[in-house]
Every structure is written in structure tokens, then in C-alpha cells.
Scaffold this active site. Structure first.
Site, mmCIF file in Angstrom:
data_model
loop_
_atom_site.group_PDB
_atom_site.id
_atom_site.type_symbol
_atom_site.label_atom_id
_atom_site.label_comp_id
_atom_site.label_asym_id
_atom_site.label_seq_id
_atom_site.Cartn_x
_atom_site.Cartn_y
_atom_site.Cartn_z
ATOM 1 N N THR A 1 -16.612 61.288 24.178
ATOM 2 C CA THR A 1 -16.093 61.960 25.413
ATOM 3 C C THR A 1 -15.205 63.281 25.269
ATOM 4 O O THR A 1 -15.271 64.164 26.028
ATOM 5 C CB THR A 1 -15.361 60.882 26.297
ATOM 6 O OG1 THR A 1 -16.412 59.919 26.885
ATOM 7 C CG2 THR A 1 -14.939 61.633 27.575
ATOM 8 N N ASN B 1 -19.812 58.092 33.822
ATOM 9 C CA ASN B 1 -21.255 59.047 34.032
ATOM 10 C C ASN B 1 -22.286 58.182 34.431
ATOM 11 O O ASN B 1 -22.127 56.881 34.095
ATOM 12 C CB ASN B 1 -21.442 59.916 32.710
ATOM 13 C CG ASN B 1 -22.307 58.862 31.967
ATOM 14 O OD1 ASN B 1 -23.433 58.875 31.827
ATOM 15 N ND2 ASN B 1 -21.453 58.142 30.878
ATOM 16 N N SER C 1 -23.622 58.996 20.614
ATOM 17 C CA SER C 1 -24.895 59.288 21.347
ATOM 18 C C SER C 1 -24.510 59.596 22.830
ATOM 19 O O SER C 1 -23.510 59.086 23.390
ATOM 20 C CB SER C 1 -25.782 58.066 21.503
ATOM 21 O OG SER C 1 -26.839 58.180 22.134
ATOM 22 N N GLY D 1 -13.877 57.357 27.509
ATOM 23 C CA GLY D 1 -12.598 58.174 27.051
ATOM 24 C C GLY D 1 -11.399 57.614 26.767
ATOM 25 O O GLY D 1 -11.301 56.256 26.317
ATOM 26 N N GLY E 1 -28.267 58.763 33.266
ATOM 27 C CA GLY E 1 -29.629 57.997 33.675
ATOM 28 C C GLY E 1 -30.652 58.221 32.329
ATOM 29 O O GLY E 1 -31.666 58.178 32.749
ATOM 30 N N CYS F 1 -26.933 50.455 27.820
ATOM 31 C CA CYS F 1 -26.835 51.481 28.759
ATOM 32 C C CYS F 1 -26.572 50.910 30.141
ATOM 33 O O CYS F 1 -27.272 50.109 30.382
ATOM 34 C CB CYS F 1 -28.180 52.557 28.864
ATOM 35 S SG CYS F 1 -27.899 53.631 30.243
HETATM 36 C C1 DHB Z 1 -25.995 56.718 29.766
HETATM 37 C C2 DHB Z 1 -26.405 55.902 28.834
HETATM 38 C C3 DHB Z 1 -25.248 55.143 28.165
HETATM 39 O O1 DHB Z 1 -25.683 54.465 26.988
HETATM 40 C C4 DHB Z 1 -24.167 54.985 28.495
HETATM 41 O O2 DHB Z 1 -23.270 54.363 27.965
HETATM 42 C C5 DHB Z 1 -23.605 55.930 29.877
HETATM 43 C C6 DHB Z 1 -24.605 56.543 30.298
HETATM 44 C C7 DHB Z 1 -27.064 57.397 30.521
HETATM 45 O O3 DHB Z 1 -27.668 58.113 30.133
HETATM 46 O O4 DHB Z 1 -26.969 57.138 31.925
#
Ligand code: DHB
Length: 312
Positions: free
Chosen positions: A271, A71, A23, A221, A74, A133
């Protein structure tokens, strides 16, 4: 044909092979379709969707690190309803099996997103619940660090009427406890692991590298691969009946087989796709060739097939 049975069973879901996209790394639709035959993958897992459109975080959103990246996208996305209208039909036309990933800022948000998934076409084989996240307003306080809240979220997502997979965080020593709680709440599998919490600072200017500033971001990564292997291993040992989908730094067939041996029944490639969008197909081909060299009849025989170190 390889002659090896690549079929993979994850709870009530059977896939033709164990390799999926991770995802957040393959867009919301057929973005990878120009590089990979999406119907050849075990499944396409889309970037997490909320019950509403969401703009995500300010730039910069990504930064390269040693052995990977960090990253803070968001969770930008169109929301489940627009996704169903505009993106899902293209994935279905491409012959993909689809896993819809969802997120929310509250348990009720997850319930609403799940309700919006109800009645999806049968090509949507599961919902992956992103409990982990790092880039929501709550910052480091991830849902997936709390077994009770994680379980309540999984219960709320029953509204989707789909097999539920829970994607957990590596940023806690309680992963096995959380995995047991979400399994008891109805999750048929756990996806291990999401990104590691991290931060990058420009040494000259002193500025945070990412637009999220002091909230940092998620590290992914090859540098996190051994962390993911260990968590998959430990959760599989603790809960052998719970299917685990392994994700974290997989870029080759060897990485994928290592993850299966750690205890995963399937893997996701993330990644590495940013460096080469064909990587997920390459991993599937390499995994198949390596399973042939090892001599297993079924790729499922590799799950948990680990033994003591060779004496030196
Ligand atoms: C984002 C979401 C995630 O689940 C993650 O592990 C890294 C970034 C995001 O969209 O910011």
C-alpha cells in the site's frame, strides 16, 4: 556495498535480498520501472492473474482510511496467457526476478492458470497462490479459511512446475492450521497476510463507498501492520520450518526489520507504494542501513530474533 549479506532463502528459491513488491500494488508488468530499478529488488510479485481475462469490480474501487486504504479492485487482469505474451518479456528485460500471483473462482481455475504458467522463463522464480482475495463472488467465504480446500488448491497448482507460495488470509483464527495444511500439500512458503475484510459507508448519503456495495473490500496499510506482525509471529512459532513472507503495512526499514524479527524470511511492500512509488526501494535501503546499525552479518540472522520485553 553494505557489507551485510542480504541473501534470502525461501524454500528452494534464493533471492539477492528480502524485499519484494506486494501483489496488486505494482501492476502486472514494469509499471514501477520508472521509479525503481526492478532488478535491485528481491523480486517483483505481479497482481493476481486468472486463467482468463477478468474485468474486475465497478468503481469506486479504492477509498482512503485512517492509516491505510480499503479496496475492491476485483482482480482485474489480462489472464496468464496475455500476461506471458505482453508483460512478462518486459519484466525479464528489466532484469527482474518475477513471482506470478494467480487466483481463480474454483480449484480447476487455479489448475488452468498454473498449467498456463508451465514452461515460463527461468526469471519466474515462484508462483504465489492467492487463496485469500476478499473481492471474489464468494465474498467472505475465502478459500484460505478452509484448510482442506486450500491444500487441494496448492496441489492443483503443482501443474505450474514452479515453487509454490500460498498467500493466506488474516480473517480467521485458523491461519497456523491452514499454513500447516498448505505446507503439507507442497507450498514451500506462506505469504502472510492478505487484506483484512472491511467496509466503508458515506455517513451523509449512506451509500457504500466502494462499487462492490455490501461485499465491502480489503483493508491494507499501516493500520494492519501490527495484525500482520502477530500472525507472522504466531505462524513462525507454530511452524518454524516453514518460510514466511511478511506483508502488511510495511512502509519503512523499521517496519521490515520488525517483520523479520517476528519470523519472516522476506517482506513485501504494498500500500505504501500508492503514496510513493519509490517506497519499495526506500525500504530496502533503510533495512540494509538498520541491519548495519544492529550489527548483524547476515540479514537472515534477524528472522525470529525476538526477545522478552525489557523490564521497566
Ligand atoms: C483484491 C485482491 C486481493 O487479494 C486483495 O487483498 C484485495 C483486493 C482485488 O483485486 O480486488
Amino acid at each position: 556495498m553494505s557489507g551485510i549479506d542480504l541473501t534470502t532463502t525461501i524454500g528452494s528459491v534464493t533471492l539477492p535480498n528480502p524485499v519484494m513488491t506486494a501483489s496488486g500494488t505494482a501492476g502486472h508488468g514494469t509499471e514501477l520501472g520508472a521509479y525503481v530499478d526492478l532488478s535491485s529488488l528481491g523480486a517483483v510479485v505481479v497482481k493476481s492473474l486468472a486463467a482468463y481475462p477478468w474485468d474486475g469490480n465497478p468503481a469506486l474501487r479504492t477509498h482512503g482510511t485512517h492509516g491505510g486504504m480499503i479496496n475492491s479492485v476485483g482482480l482485474q487482469g489480462p489472464g496468464v496467457e496475455a500476461w506471458r505474451r505482453e508483460q512478462l518479456p518486459r519484466l525479464v528485460d528489466a532484469g527482474a526476478r518475477v513471482v506470478a500471483s494467480i487466483w481463480g473462482r474454483s480449484i480447476d481455475d487455479y489448475r488452468r492458470a498454473a498449467e498456463q504458467l508451465a514452461g515460463c522463463p527461468s526469471e519466474v522464480v515462484a508462483v504465489e497462490i492467492n487463496l485469500s482475495c476478499p473481492n471474489t463472488e464468494a465474498g467472505g467465504e475465502l478459500l484460505a479459511h478452509d484448510p482442506e480446500a486450500s491444500a487441494a488448491t496448492v496441489e492443483a497448482v503443482a501443474a505450474a512446475g514452479l515453487p509454490r507460495w500460498a498467500k493466506l488470509s488474516p480473517n480467521t483464527s485458523r491461519v497456523a492450521e491452514v499454513a500447516a495444511a498448505v505446507h503439507a500439500a507442497g507450498a514451500e512458503a506462506v505469504t502472510l497476510v492478505n487484506t483484512l475484510l472491511g467496509m466503508a459507508i458515506d455517513p451523509v448519503s449512506g451509500a457504500y463507498r466502494l462499487g462492490s456495495g455490501e461485499r465491502g473490500g480489503g483493508v491494507s496499510g499501516p493500520s494492519i501492520h501490527p495484525v500482520a506482525v502477530r500472525i507472522v509471529h504466531d505462524v513462525h512459532r507454530a511452524l518454524p520450518e516453514l518460510p514466511v513472507i511478511g506483508v502488511g503495512g510495511i512502509a519503512t526499514g523499521e517496519d521490515a526489520v520488525e517483520m523479520l524479527r517476528a519470523g519472516a524470511t522476506a517482506v513485501q511492500v504494498g500500500t505504501a507504494t500508492f503514496a510513493d512509488p519509490r517506497t519499495v526501494a526506500k525500504v530496502l535501503a533503510e533495512l540494509t542501513a538498520l541491519a548495519g546499525r544492529i550489527g548483524v552479518a547476515r540479514v537472515a540472522d534477524l528472522t525470529g530474533a525476538v526477545r522478552p520485553p525489557t523490564p521497566r
